[in-house]
Design an enzyme around this catalytic site. Structure first.
Site, PDB file in Angstrom:
ATOM      1  N   HIS A 108      70.058  32.278   5.532  1.00  0.00           N
ATOM      2  CA  HIS A 108      71.052  33.189   6.060  1.00  0.00           C
ATOM      3  C   HIS A 108      72.235  32.595   6.582  1.00  0.00           C
ATOM      4  O   HIS A 108      73.337  33.235   6.579  1.00  0.00           O
ATOM      5  CB  HIS A 108      70.192  34.113   6.966  1.00  0.00           C
ATOM      6  CG  HIS A 108      69.001  34.788   6.615  1.00  0.00           C
ATOM      7  ND1 HIS A 108      67.755  34.619   7.273  1.00  0.00           N
ATOM      8  CD2 HIS A 108      68.758  35.728   5.805  1.00  0.00           C
ATOM      9  CE1 HIS A 108      67.065  35.128   6.702  1.00  0.00           C
ATOM     10  NE2 HIS A 108      67.559  36.153   5.907  1.00  0.00           N
ATOM     11  N   LEU A 157      66.159  34.850  10.868  1.00  0.00           N
ATOM     12  CA  LEU A 157      67.225  33.957  10.258  1.00  0.00           C
ATOM     13  C   LEU A 157      66.828  32.470   9.976  1.00  0.00           C
ATOM     14  O   LEU A 157      66.118  32.059  10.885  1.00  0.00           O
ATOM     15  CB  LEU A 157      68.515  34.032  11.029  1.00  0.00           C
ATOM     16  CG  LEU A 157      69.039  35.393  11.233  1.00  0.00           C
ATOM     17  CD1 LEU A 157      70.518  35.198  11.880  1.00  0.00           C
ATOM     18  CD2 LEU A 157      69.197  36.097  10.022  1.00  0.00           C
TER      19      LEU A 157
END
Ligand code: PAF
Length: 281
Positions: free
Chosen positions: A37, A33
């Protein structure tokens, strides 16, 4: 925050939440991530009572010779970040759960998948739409959030959701960039310092092209040629495509108007980067 590996358990939790009248917001990812994200998760937090993040590096969307094995993975760090932004459930199945032996069903969106990334990565979107379909069936979301950096992916998913009458509200969220303009991507980690500098040319091209379009340039070929010349100056770059397309059909435009999106896919060394931007907005 709970971490769920089992398809059955995830689906049961989702059905129970729905039964209790909870609105489910869903962010599907392949993990590793970054801020892009997290922006999806933050928006999901605002839109849903139950926020679900999936982390699954989906083998069916990688072609032969692509980076499936090398794709960066760090589940522990991802879970720590997810917890910080208020994710309720992380769904992290393994490939055997998602594609058990005997698996035989795929979802194929026609036309929109034939150009751009679809042309250079045959089968890629078939893998994406198949896994997103499966994830929607498992997670049962009311709303699902995707990044606009994958502009074609978002268009293809919207088409699938419309065509298959899926009761999911698909939200596209703006590209998140590093301070120097580089679009955030899990694959940026592959870039050496010298390559990263060259990668900045992609966002620079989008900025320059938008500037010229705003100043009156209406011929896509003029902007594409200028972009090609900029890339040709880079030591480690190879163009996959540079196109100016209509935002809905993804067909090449002959005249730039409000619908024009410039889409780039460029290899910097072995790393394939994509980026895009509207020219007149
Ligand atoms: O954009 C991605 O990370 C993936 O293509 C997705 C939508 C999670 C499907 O594997």
């Amino acid at each position: 925050m709970d971490i769920i590996n089992s398809v059955e358990e995830m689906q049961q939790r989702a059905l129970t939440a729905r039964g209790n009248g909870q609105k489910i917001a869903f962010v599907p990812t392949m993990g590793y991530l970054h801020q892009g994200h997290l922006s999806l998760l933050e928006e999901g937090r605002r839109r849903g009572v139950l926020l679900v993040l999936s982390i699954f590096v989906n083998p069916t969307q990688f072609g032969q010779g692509e980076d499936f094995d090398d794709y960066p993975r760090d589940l522990r760090k991802d879970c720590a970040l997810a917890e910080e932004v208020g994710v309720d459930l992380v769904f992290a199945p393994d490939a055997k759960q998602m594609y058990p032996s005997g698996y035989a069903t795929y979802v194929d969106v026609e036309r929109l998948t034939e150009s751009l990334c679809g042309a250079s990565r045959p089968g890629h979107f078939r893998g994406v739409t198949t896994v997103v379909n499966k994830l929607f069936n498992i997670v049962q979301p009311h709303v699902a959030l995707f990044g606009c950096k994958d502009f074609q992916q978002l268009a293809v998913i919207r088409q699938m959701v419309t065509d298959l009458n899926m009761p999911v509200d698909v939200i596209g969220m703006p590209i998140v960039r590093e301070e120097d303009g580089l679009a955030m991507s899990s694959r940026n980690v592959y870039l050496s310092a010298a390559q990263r500098l060259q990668a900045l040319t992609l966002s620079a091209i989008l900025g320059e092209s938008a500037h010229r379009a705003t100043a009156g340039e209406r011929d896509p070929q003029v902007l594409i040629e200028a972009a090609r010349q900029r890339i040709a100056e880079l030591a480690d770059a190879r163009i996959d495509y540079i196109q100016i397309c209509h935002q809905d059909s993804l067909e090449d435009m002959t005249q730039i108007d409000d619908n024009a999106v410039m889409l780039l896919a460029v290899y910097i060394g072995d790393t394939r980067l994509i980026d895009n931007g509207y020219l007149l907005r």
